[in-house]
Scaffold this motif. Structure first.
Motif, PDB file in Angstrom:
ATOM      1  N   SER A 297       0.839  -1.194   0.000  1.00  0.00           N
ATOM      2  CA  SER A 297       0.000   0.000   0.000  1.00  0.00           C
ATOM      3  C   SER A 297       0.879   1.250   0.000  1.00  0.00           C
ATOM      4  N   VAL A 298       0.742   2.067  -1.042  1.00  0.00           N
ATOM      5  CA  VAL A 298       1.532   3.299  -1.126  1.00  0.00           C
ATOM      6  C   VAL A 298       1.144   4.251  -0.004  1.00  0.00           C
ATOM      7  N   GLY A 299      -0.145   4.305   0.303  1.00  0.00           N
ATOM      8  CA  GLY A 299      -0.605   5.174   1.385  1.00  0.00           C
ATOM      9  C   GLY A 299       0.014   4.801   2.711  1.00  0.00           C
ATOM     10  N   TYR A 300       0.122   3.489   2.978  1.00  0.00           N
ATOM     11  CA  TYR A 300       0.742   3.066   4.232  1.00  0.00           C
ATOM     12  C   TYR A 300       2.220   3.419   4.255  1.00  0.00           C
ATOM     13  N   ARG A 301       2.906   3.274   3.110  1.00  0.00           N
ATOM     14  CA  ARG A 301       4.323   3.611   3.075  1.00  0.00           C
ATOM     15  C   ARG A 301       4.537   5.098   3.387  1.00  0.00           C
ATOM     16  N   ILE A 302       3.671   5.945   2.871  1.00  0.00           N
ATOM     17  CA  ILE A 302       3.775   7.380   3.181  1.00  0.00           C
ATOM     18  C   ILE A 302       3.497   7.612   4.662  1.00  0.00           C
ATOM     19  N   TRP A 303       2.498   6.915   5.186  1.00  0.00           N
ATOM     20  CA  TRP A 303       2.145   7.056   6.602  1.00  0.00           C
ATOM     21  C   TRP A 303       3.305   6.603   7.487  1.00  0.00           C
ATOM     22  N   ALA A 304       3.915   5.478   7.120  1.00  0.00           N
ATOM     23  CA  ALA A 304       5.034   4.945   7.899  1.00  0.00           C
ATOM     24  C   ALA A 304       6.270   5.818   7.781  1.00  0.00           C
ATOM     25  N   LEU A 305       6.324   6.696   6.784  1.00  0.00           N
ATOM     26  CA  LEU A 305       7.430   7.640   6.657  1.00  0.00           C
ATOM     27  C   LEU A 305       7.130   8.948   7.386  1.00  0.00           C
ATOM     28  N   GLY A 306       5.896   9.424   7.252  1.00  0.00           N
ATOM     29  CA  GLY A 306       5.545  10.720   7.829  1.00  0.00           C
ATOM     30  C   GLY A 306       5.446  10.721   9.344  1.00  0.00           C
ATOM     31  N   ILE A 307       4.881   9.651   9.914  1.00  0.00           N
ATOM     32  CA  ILE A 307       4.726   9.611  11.378  1.00  0.00           C
ATOM     33  C   ILE A 307       6.079   9.625  12.084  1.00  0.00           C
ATOM     34  N   PRO A 308       7.012   8.731  11.758  1.00  0.00           N
ATOM     35  CA  PRO A 308       8.318   8.810  12.427  1.00  0.00           C
ATOM     36  C   PRO A 308       9.032  10.139  12.186  1.00  0.00           C
ATOM     37  N   ALA A 309       8.903  10.696  10.976  1.00  0.00           N
ATOM     38  CA  ALA A 309       9.554  11.977  10.704  1.00  0.00           C
ATOM     39  C   ALA A 309       9.023  13.072  11.618  1.00  0.00           C
ATOM     40  N   ALA A 310       7.754  12.994  11.982  1.00  0.00           N
ATOM     41  CA  ALA A 310       7.149  14.019  12.827  1.00  0.00           C
ATOM     42  C   ALA A 310       7.523  13.879  14.297  1.00  0.00           C
ATOM     43  N   LEU A 311       8.039  12.716  14.692  1.00  0.00           N
ATOM     44  CA  LEU A 311       8.226  12.431  16.113  1.00  0.00           C
ATOM     45  C   LEU A 311       9.621  12.731  16.635  1.00  0.00           C
ATOM     46  N   TYR A 312      10.486  13.284  15.813  1.00  0.00           N
ATOM     47  CA  TYR A 312      11.827  13.620  16.308  1.00  0.00           C
ATOM     48  C   TYR A 312      11.768  14.691  17.394  1.00  0.00           C
ATOM     49  N   GLY A 313      10.759  15.532  17.352  1.00  0.00           N
ATOM     50  CA  GLY A 313      10.625  16.537  18.397  1.00  0.00           C
ATOM     51  C   GLY A 313       9.467  16.314  19.333  1.00  0.00           C
ATOM     52  N   TYR A 314       8.746  15.202  19.130  1.00  0.00           N
ATOM     53  CA  TYR A 314       7.505  14.966  19.872  1.00  0.00           C
ATOM     54  C   TYR A 314       7.732  14.794  21.367  1.00  0.00           C
ATOM     55  N   PHE A 315       8.757  14.014  21.751  1.00  0.00           N
ATOM     56  CA  PHE A 315       8.962  13.662  23.155  1.00  0.00           C
ATOM     57  C   PHE A 315       9.850  14.661  23.887  1.00  0.00           C
ATOM     58  N   VAL A 316      10.372  15.656  23.178  1.00  0.00           N
ATOM     59  CA  VAL A 316      11.265  16.634  23.800  1.00  0.00           C
ATOM     60  C   VAL A 316      10.598  17.388  24.958  1.00  0.00           C
ATOM     61  N   PRO A 317       9.376  17.918  24.801  1.00  0.00           N
ATOM     62  CA  PRO A 317       8.766  18.619  25.941  1.00  0.00           C
ATOM     63  C   PRO A 317       8.558  17.738  27.162  1.00  0.00           C
ATOM     64  N   TYR A 318       8.240  16.462  26.958  1.00  0.00           N
ATOM     65  CA  TYR A 318       8.008  15.578  28.098  1.00  0.00           C
ATOM     66  C   TYR A 318       9.271  15.386  28.936  1.00  0.00           C
ATOM     67  N   VAL A 319      10.437  15.486  28.303  1.00  0.00           N
ATOM     68  CA  VAL A 319      11.698  15.270  29.010  1.00  0.00           C
ATOM     69  C   VAL A 319      12.264  16.578  29.561  1.00  0.00           C
ATOM     70  N   HIS A 320      12.261  17.629  28.773  1.00  0.00           N
ATOM     71  CA  HIS A 320      13.009  18.847  29.113  1.00  0.00           C
ATOM     72  C   HIS A 320      12.145  19.999  29.619  1.00  0.00           C
ATOM     73  N   LEU A 321      10.849  19.879  29.574  1.00  0.00           N
ATOM     74  CA  LEU A 321       9.997  21.013  29.959  1.00  0.00           C
ATOM     75  C   LEU A 321      10.186  21.393  31.419  1.00  0.00           C
ATOM     76  N   MET A 322      10.308  20.414  32.312  1.00  0.00           N
ATOM     77  CA  MET A 322      10.450  20.704  33.731  1.00  0.00           C
ATOM     78  C   MET A 322      11.761  21.453  34.009  1.00  0.00           C
TER      79      MET A 322
END
Length: 520
Positions: A297-322
């Motif tokens: 599925s081409v749509g799944y391949r795009i999804w599997a590429l876009g989600i990880p690409a978006a998460l490089y900064g996702y967890f940063v606030p949870y670790v460094h915000l305090m």
């Protein structure tokens, strides 16, 4: 049904064929009611009915393996889910699992400050970089193990996998309580504890399909809301425990959470025994567990590429915000309120956007995730711009709301992009690919802080990946729409060919009869 069974059901015995040819003058005429009844009572059909019953019973025995790609899972429609009963106990156990695991992970910002104080050194200029690895490694390993956990769940069942996983997580926290240097925490907390959490978490979602079908959406919402409840309550509790008892004793108390989780795993009672393996059953099962058809599925391949690409900064606030709050507003400010705000609005977002997704057709649900990543990215960039603490509260409220949106529609989007029997593997592979950005993001932010002396650049850069990933996801509806158009065109061509054949067939049969009469 087996392949042979399907073939027999459409074949006709020689005797029956002779009777049909003598009683029906033209092939396009309909058979009489008496002929139909006679044909239904033939020994062949009786054998087929027995075979159908056997196949249905076999399918019911396998349908409990939720997410399996076994063909017998087609019999799921024959099985009536309890929609309650013991299932409510299972739901509460799964809710505890979701809350305990991700409540602890989301509250790592509290641990981060305690670890900095516990292992601080005057000559260590990269302490934040090294300390951030503990939390990011732990969160990343939960996702990294997901494809492996799906294999173990299919092979050994939900109960065994969850109980053993919780036991491993318990050992990891107990070992962390005896650690006196930062290095061993990478293994005890970042790997052992996280791997145990991963093995306990995924079965808690799979087992829900054993008990619920009509209410599965509601139950999933309640279970995933468990992490929001724990994220709201744990920061204040952890701050109290760390101040009164210290870091090591706090790990001991959290071990109680994992012990309860291990007991909760025993409630994952399968309703039907595991299917008996055939001669090639294990090899066949393994070949279906490692299902790579999802990548077609081409749509799944795009999804599997876009989600990880978006998460490089996702967890940063949870670790460094305090730590950022302490540097910007002092140590006396009630920084735990920020994590509480994220937890509250995340739970609300999961309920609201999960319901909204039901009214959005097809793959257009992806646009909800696009909006989520755009808002999360902008809010991450807004964090260092907040000059007052109230501004940070507003930012965290929005981040939590759209964080809940992103998480709640992962499953519905997967069902739209791949076939239903492939959803389990599709999510498992995606979670595995999400592990790398979850691991790398926070340490890079810590390195920027140690190098530049401020968190501003770290949060600015953390907002870029979610925006890029969201833009990548925008291509999915276009690709899937073109795919649907091609499929519709192919179906129309087949229908036209079928109509042409149906028009020609009666004429040819009539001509054949005339030729037969002339020969006689």
């Amino acid at each position: 049904m087996t392949e042979g069974g399907l073939t027999d059901s459409h074949s006709t015995p020689p005797a029956a064929a002779e009777k049909t040819n003598t009683s029906v003058p033209f092939p396009d005429e309909e058979a009489t009611e008496e002929d139909t009844k006679t044909a239904e009572k033939t020994p062949l059909n009786e054998d087929e009915e027995k075979g159908d019953k056997n196949e249905k019973s076999k399918g019911s025995a396998v349908l409990k393996v939720v997410g399996s790609s076994d063909p017998d899972c087609a019999a799921e429609a024959e099985f009536e889910h309890p929609e309650g009963g013991w299932g409510w106990i299972v739901m509460l156990a799964a809710m505890w699992c979701n809350g305990a695991i991700f409540g602890i992970q989301n509250s790592f910002g509290i641990f981060f400050i305690s670890l900095l104080h516990e292992f601080s050194a005057a000559d260590d200029e990269t302490l934040k970089f090294k300390t951030a690895w503990v939390g990011s490694l732990s969160m990343g390993m939960i996702f990294f193990c997901s494809p492996i956990v799906s294999v173990f769940t299919d092979l050994f069942g939900c109960r065994k996998t969850a109980v053993v996983g919780a036991a491993v997580g318990l050992v990891g926290l107990l070992a962390s309580s005896f650690v006196r240097t930062l290095g061993p925490l990478y293994f005890t907390y970042g790997i052992v504890f996280a791997c145990g959490c991963s093995f306990a978490y995924q079965p808690s979602l799979v087992i829900l399909g054993h008990y619920f079908k009509k209410r599965l959406g509601l139950v999933n919402g309640i279970v995933t809301a468990g992490s929001s409840v724990f994220t709201i309550t744990l920061p204040s509790l952890l701050s109290f425990l760390l101040n009164r008892l210290g870091l090591h004793n706090t790990f001991l108390i959290l071990s109680i959470f994992m012990f309860i989780l291990m007991l909760a795993g025993f409630t994952y009672k399968p309703l039907i025994p595991e299917p008996r393996s055939h001669q090639t059953g294990r090899a066949l099962r393994l070949s279906k567990i490692f299902n790579f058809n999802i990548w077609k599925s081409v749509g799944y391949r795009i999804w599997a590429l876009g989600i990880p690409a978006a998460l490089y900064g996702y967890f940063v606030p949870y670790v460094h915000l305090m730590a950022f709050v302490e540097e910007s507003f002092g140590t006396d400010v009630n920084k735990e309120i920020l994590l509480i705000c994220i937890g509250i609005t995340s739970g609300v977002g999961r309920l609201i956007f999960g319901r909204v997704a039901d009214y959005i057709p097809g793959v257009n649900k992806v646009y909800l995730q696009v909006s989520s990543f755009l808002v999360i990215g902008v809010m991450s960039m807004m964090i260092p711009l907040c000059q007052v603490f109230g501004g940070l509260i507003a930012v965290c409220l929005l981040m939590g709301l759209f964080d809940g949106c992103f998480i709640s529609i992962m499953g519905p989007i997967a069902f739209e992009l791949v076939e239903s029997q492939n959803v389990s593997q599709a999510i498992g592979f995606l979670l595995g690919m999400m592990s790398l950005p979850m691991i790398v993001g926070p340490p890079v932010a810590g390195l920027l802080r140690d190098t530049l002396g401020t968190y501003k650049e770290a949060f600015y850069l953390a907002g870029i990946p979610p925006i890029i990933g969201g833009l990548v996801l925008c291509f999915i509806p276009y690709v899937e729409h073109r795919k649907q158009q091609q499929q519709q065109q192919q179906q129309q061509d087949k229908m036209l060919d079928g109509k042409a054949n149906s028009v020609l067939q009666p004429y040819n049969a009539h001509e054949d009869k005339k030729e037969l009469e002339c020969s006689i």
